[in-house]
Design a protein around this motif. Structure first.
Motif, short mmCIF file in Angstrom:
data_model
loop_
_atom_site.label_atom_id
_atom_site.label_comp_id
_atom_site.label_asym_id
_atom_site.label_seq_id
_atom_site.Cartn_x
_atom_site.Cartn_y
_atom_site.Cartn_z
N ARG A 158 0.83 -1.20 0.00
CA ARG A 158 0.00 0.00 0.00
C ARG A 158 0.87 1.27 0.00
O ARG A 158 0.58 2.25 -0.67
CB ARG A 158 -0.92 -0.01 1.22
N TYR A 159 1.95 1.22 0.78
CA TYR A 159 2.86 2.37 0.88
C TYR A 159 3.45 2.71 -0.48
O TYR A 159 3.46 3.88 -0.89
CB TYR A 159 3.95 2.05 1.90
N LEU A 160 3.95 1.72 -1.20
CA LEU A 160 4.57 1.98 -2.50
C LEU A 160 3.54 2.38 -3.55
O LEU A 160 3.79 3.26 -4.38
CB LEU A 160 5.35 0.76 -2.95
N ILE A 167 4.46 -2.42 -6.68
CA ILE A 167 5.29 -3.60 -6.87
C ILE A 167 4.82 -4.36 -8.10
O ILE A 167 3.62 -4.58 -8.29
CB ILE A 167 5.21 -4.51 -5.63
N ASP A 168 5.76 -4.78 -8.93
CA ASP A 168 5.45 -5.64 -10.07
C ASP A 168 5.49 -7.08 -9.57
O ASP A 168 6.56 -7.64 -9.34
CB ASP A 168 6.47 -5.42 -11.19
N HIS A 169 4.32 -7.68 -9.40
CA HIS A 169 4.22 -9.01 -8.79
C HIS A 169 4.62 -10.13 -9.75
O HIS A 169 4.61 -11.30 -9.36
CB HIS A 169 2.81 -9.24 -8.27
N THR A 170 4.96 -9.80 -10.97
CA THR A 170 5.44 -10.81 -11.91
C THR A 170 6.96 -10.94 -11.88
O THR A 170 7.52 -11.72 -12.64
CB THR A 170 4.98 -10.48 -13.35
N ALA A 183 7.87 2.71 5.49
CA ALA A 183 6.45 2.35 5.60
C ALA A 183 6.03 2.23 7.06
O ALA A 183 4.95 2.70 7.45
CB ALA A 183 6.19 1.04 4.85
N ALA A 184 6.87 1.62 7.88
CA ALA A 184 6.55 1.50 9.30
C ALA A 184 6.43 2.87 9.95
O ALA A 184 5.52 3.12 10.76
CB ALA A 184 7.62 0.66 10.01
#
Length: 338
Positions: A158-160, A167-170, A183-184
């Motif tokens: 969510r942050y990115l 994020i490119d999940h491939t 992010a934290a």
């Protein structure tokens, strides 16, 4: 990075400088020569009591995907279970499972799962004892100890995405620990000693949203985002005294390992061990050298939505591995309570 704890344990930088007869970068002997819990030692009774204060509403979130969730399997060595039922009368049901791979879905990797090719298994455990029925380094040690502590969610996905850097999940998108830290910080949460840190990328939702043909292509070969293989990543996890790190990805870390991973072993560099899909993985440092259990393929999306809605990114987390003597891993059986 200096340790955030005053527990007297060395920093990761100090571990790398060890010259006392144990592997550099290892926690061997810090909790005694017979220790089988590794970083779960950070989960003290006092920290469990503190973790209970994270419960505000009593809302519960199942962190396990259903069995079987992944078809086709993510790796050919782990196949979906087969569930059989029978009854001795019309008013009775019983069952059994065939082909039950304990690490096929939402799981916890135990300390038997990986040894280091140069140094061996955690705390110098005798590899000849890592067999069925011998309890040494078995997942049953985790089951007997219990995994109950403060859970912290870091929603990197969510942050990115909010920054236009989704994020490119491939791919094996490697997430730097600086991104996790940022992010934290945005979530207003700081990991404390003994925490169970959960890192959401969104990969599980992406993969399970594909149709069967797309999934088949996605696993041949499998590429999955995760934490970048680096000493900075390991230092962050160790120096924050993380008890267990879990993600919604296949391997916690980028799979396959990034090409510049510093964790290629001496055995591989000299050719004594052929390079394979495990070459460069942090698994070979986190599990056998530091004794850190890993959680993989956890179901984090519903928890992430709840955290985003009220801005609270902590919970009480309870995980109950199967009490299998000598087990290598286990379904996570994890629940977050807010």
């Amino acid at each position: 990075m200096r340790a955030v704890s005053d527990d007297g344990l060395p920093s990761y930088a100090d571990l790398l400088a060890r010259t006392d007869g144990v592997p550099p970068g290892s926690a061997w002997g810090l909790w005694g020569p017979d220790d089988q819990l590794g970083t779960l030692n950070h989960l003290t009774p006092q920290r469990t009591v503190q973790a209970a204060h994270a419960v505000r509403t009593g809302d519960r979130f199942n962190l396990d995907l259903p069995e079987p969730a992944f078809a086709p399997a993510l790796t050919p060595t782990r196949k979906p279970l087969r569930h059989h039922m029978f009854g001795v009368s019309p008013f009775h049901r019983d069952e059994w499972l065939d082909g039950f791979y304990t690490q096929v879905g939402s799981q916890i990797d135990g300390l038997r799962h990986f040894g280091h090719p140069d140094w061996g298994f955690y705390n110098g455990a005798d590899p000849d004892r890592l067999v069925t029925g011998d309890p040494l380094l078995g997942i049953s040690a985790f089951a007997e100890h219990g995994i109950v502590g403060r859970g912290v969610l870091v929603d990197v996905g969510r942050y990115l995405a909010a920054r236009g850097e989704a994020i490119d999940h491939t791919t094996n998108h490697a997430i730097g620990i600086d991104v996790v830290d940022a992010a934290a910080a945005e979530h207003g949460v700081t990991p404390r000693p003994g925490d169970i840190v959960m890192i959401r990328t969104g990969w599980v939702a992406h993969h399970l949203g594909l149709d069967r043909a797309e999934r088949a292509r996605a696993v041949n070969p499998l590429r999955c985002p995760g934490l970048r293989q680096s000493h900075d990543t390991v230092a962050w996890l160790w120096d924050h005294r993380v008890a267990l790190v879990a993600t919604d990805t296949f391997a916690v870390e980028a799979w396959p390992a990034v090409g510049d991973s510093p964790f290629v072993t001496e055995a591989e560099r000299t050719g004594r061990l052929a390079r394979d899909r495990h070459t460069g993985l942090m698994h070979r440092v986190l599990i056998p050298l530091l004794g850190m259990p890993l959680g993989e393929l956890w179901r984090l999306d519903e928890l992430a939505e709840a955290c985003a809605s009220d801005g609270r990114y902590e919970c009480l987390l309870v995980a109950k591995p199967l009490n299998i003597v000598g087990g290598v891993g286990s379904p996570a059986n994890a629940t977050a309570i807010r």
